[in-house]
Enzyme design. Structure first.
Site, PDB file in Angstrom:
ATOM      1  CD  GLU A 196      51.394 -22.542  21.951  1.00 59.65           C
ATOM      2  OE1 GLU A 196      50.712 -22.412  23.006  1.00 59.65           O
ATOM      3  OE2 GLU A 196      50.916 -22.957  20.882  1.00 59.65           O
TER       4      GLU A 196
ATOM      5  CG  ASP B  45      50.406 -45.029  29.243  1.00 61.22           C
ATOM      6  OD1 ASP B  45      51.283 -45.707  29.794  1.00 61.22           O
ATOM      7  OD2 ASP B  45      49.286 -45.482  28.922  1.00 61.22           O
TER       8      ASP B  45
END
Length: 519
Positions: free
Chosen positions: A256, A202
């Site tokens: 990751e 956002d």
């Protein structure tokens, strides 16, 4: 194999308005889970869910009080886990909303800041400043809130003010304070550990402001389309270069995890090139293409956006997004004129979007042909309504109809109206009513998504675009699209018809699009 998100069709769920499991009139996570087979059958690849975190709901979840818990209004963490697990069983990815520009004024950090002294570490997490004028009674600068009025609120009768680019209950964070990026790194990992596939970010262009918080010069852009700033010629509060450092850190965190985890930016910027900067190889993965949202019903306007967007994204190795509606703008059936004309144009624009390389984002209810609802003043809840007196965004957020001939149209158990009342006359637009109608908007979406997967799934990113006499033609792979944005019928493109958005016997009528197989 390329990453899943590059060609995905993503369905946006506005959590309050999708499906209610407990009869309180507000949509919730178990409600979404119960309807996931519908989304699988529709043919989408992923679902983006608006904020469901703990929140006082002043801005319907975009004012977050706790980023690592679920608001009881929507369920529990166990419900969130069950939703993700069920989605994955059905072959759907899950994208959750992240709100990093501001917190709720109920967040523990902001409560601590108000209780602390000026200059304290607690206040340093936000943007507190001394007011102007002899008695500090004027805001520290001239910035305006996106929701109307000043972007500053005074702390009692002190000389201190705090910045909020949105509602006063949404204080902006200071992203130059290392505690802020550290907290959000933890939030990302919390949800990634719970197996979410991505994040919608956002106000992605708003995290960093010019450090001196200088006055803005000139006037903010006005538009019939809701925007969250960033389009003004001078915008010291938007799209600052340092914001890209944040997304390089987030890219590393996402990398990751296995499964091609991703993030898509809500970034309103002045140019397609500045928008493309958010999806450079070491930053976010996608950014919403708001030029597409704001384009009028026009063959030349559409061609212009396509021809500017594709090179800008190719230059950074990115893929575009195509979105026509969301929870912040008028539904495109309304924007294109409403009624039968607006609905016809909306179908045609959707088929155009589905032709183009990249991802398509759909907003709940557009597959039913829903238009904006004229919500009466007593039922309006958008914070911008209370600050400006303008109707705001409630009209595109009315809960969707599932079944039955009267409200709540199967939205939830019981017979009460939901949190925003549904209009009379929606029975024919319900999922139940459209399921068995081969001519319905729902049937069109299902066919279009299935054909997109079949004919365009491996078509590559090369397109050819032309405009002649208000007809836009786009060729990609073995599929040619023609959309008639003019007022008279046009010739059909040569080839085997695959799908038309309306009757196209012997010619292509106005406000109609068609796919033909040309390969």
């Amino acid at each position: 194999m390329s990453e899943w998100w590059r060609q995905a069709v993503v369905y946006q769920v506005y959590v309050r308005s999708f499906a209610d499991s407990d009869g309180d009139g507000v949509g919730d996570l178990p409600g979404i889970t119960s309807r996931l087979p519908y989304l699988r059958d529709l043919g989408v690849d992923a679902v983006w869910i608006t904020p469901f975190y703990r929140s006082p709901q002043h801005d319907h979840g975009y004012d977050v009080a706790d980023y690592v818990d679920v608001d009881p209004l929507f369920g529990t963490l166990a419900d969130a886990d069950a939703l993700v697990a069920r989605a994955h069983e059905l072959g759907l990815r899950v994208i959750v909303d992240l709100v990093p520009n501001h917190t709720s004024s109920d967040h523990a950090w902001f409560r601590a800041a108000l209780a602390a002294e000026p200059g304290s570490p607690e206040r340093a997490r936000y943007l507190f400043r001394t007011g102007r004028g002899a008695d500090a009674s004027e805001p520290p600068n001239n910035w305006r809130s996106v929701f109307g009025g000043p972007a500053w609120t005074r702390v009692g009768d002190t000389d201190q003010w705090y910045l909020h680019l949105f509602d006063s209950t949404q204080p902006d964070l200071d992203w130059r304070n290392p505690e802020v990026p550290a907290m959000f790194a933890d939030v990302l990992r919390f949800w990634l550990d719970r197996e979410v596939d991505g994040f919608r970010v956002d106000v992605a262009h708003g995290l960093l402001k010019e450090e001196d918080l200088r006055d803005q010069t000139g006037q903010e852009v006005s538009s019939d389309t809701f925007d969250v700033g960033g389009l003004a010629e001078d915008a010291p509060m938007w799209d600052q270069p340092e914001v890209h450092d944040v997304y390089r850190q987030w890219h590393a965190i996402l990398a990751e995890y296995d499964g091609d985890r991703m993030a898509v930016a809500e970034a309103w910027t002045r140019t397609v090139e500045s928008n493309a900067a958010y999806v450079r190889p070491d930053e976010l993965h996608q950014a919403f293409n708001f030029d597409w949202v704001m384009a009028p019903w026009s063959a030349t306007a559409y061609a212009d956006v396509i021809e500017r967007t594709l090179p800008a994204l190719a230059a950074v190795g990115g893929t575009p997004t195509w979105v026509l509606s969301n929870h912040d703008v008028q539904r495109h059936a309304t924007r294109y004129g409403g009624g039968a004309v607006g609905r016809a144009r909306a179908r045609a624009a959707t088929l155009l979007s589905l032709t183009l390389p990249g991802s398509a984002y759909l907003y709940q209810g557009e597959e039913l042909g829903l238009e904006d609802v004229d919500v009466t003043p007593e039922h309006r809840q958008d914070p911008s309504w209370f600050r400006t007196g303008e109707p705001g965004r409630d009209g595109c957020r009315v809960p969707i109809p599932w079944a039955g001939d009267r409200a709540p149209y199967g939205f939830g158990p019981g017979a009460a109206q939901p949190w925003i009342p549904q209009p009379e006359g929606w029975a024919a637009l319900s999922v139940e009513a459209q399921q068995s109608d081969d001519g319905s908007t729902l049937a069109f979406y299902r066919r279009a998504l299935a054909l997109r997967r079949e004919w365009l799934g491996g078509a590559g990113d090369e397109v050819s675009v032309s405009v002649h006499d208000d007809v836009l033609t786009v060729r990609r792979g073995d599929v040619t699209l023609a959309v008639n944005c003019g007022s008279v019928a046009a010739a059909l493109p040569a080839g085997e018809p695959l799908l038309a958005t309306g009757p196209a016997d012997g010619g292509l009528p106005p406000d109609t699009a068609i796919w033909v197989r040309t390969g």
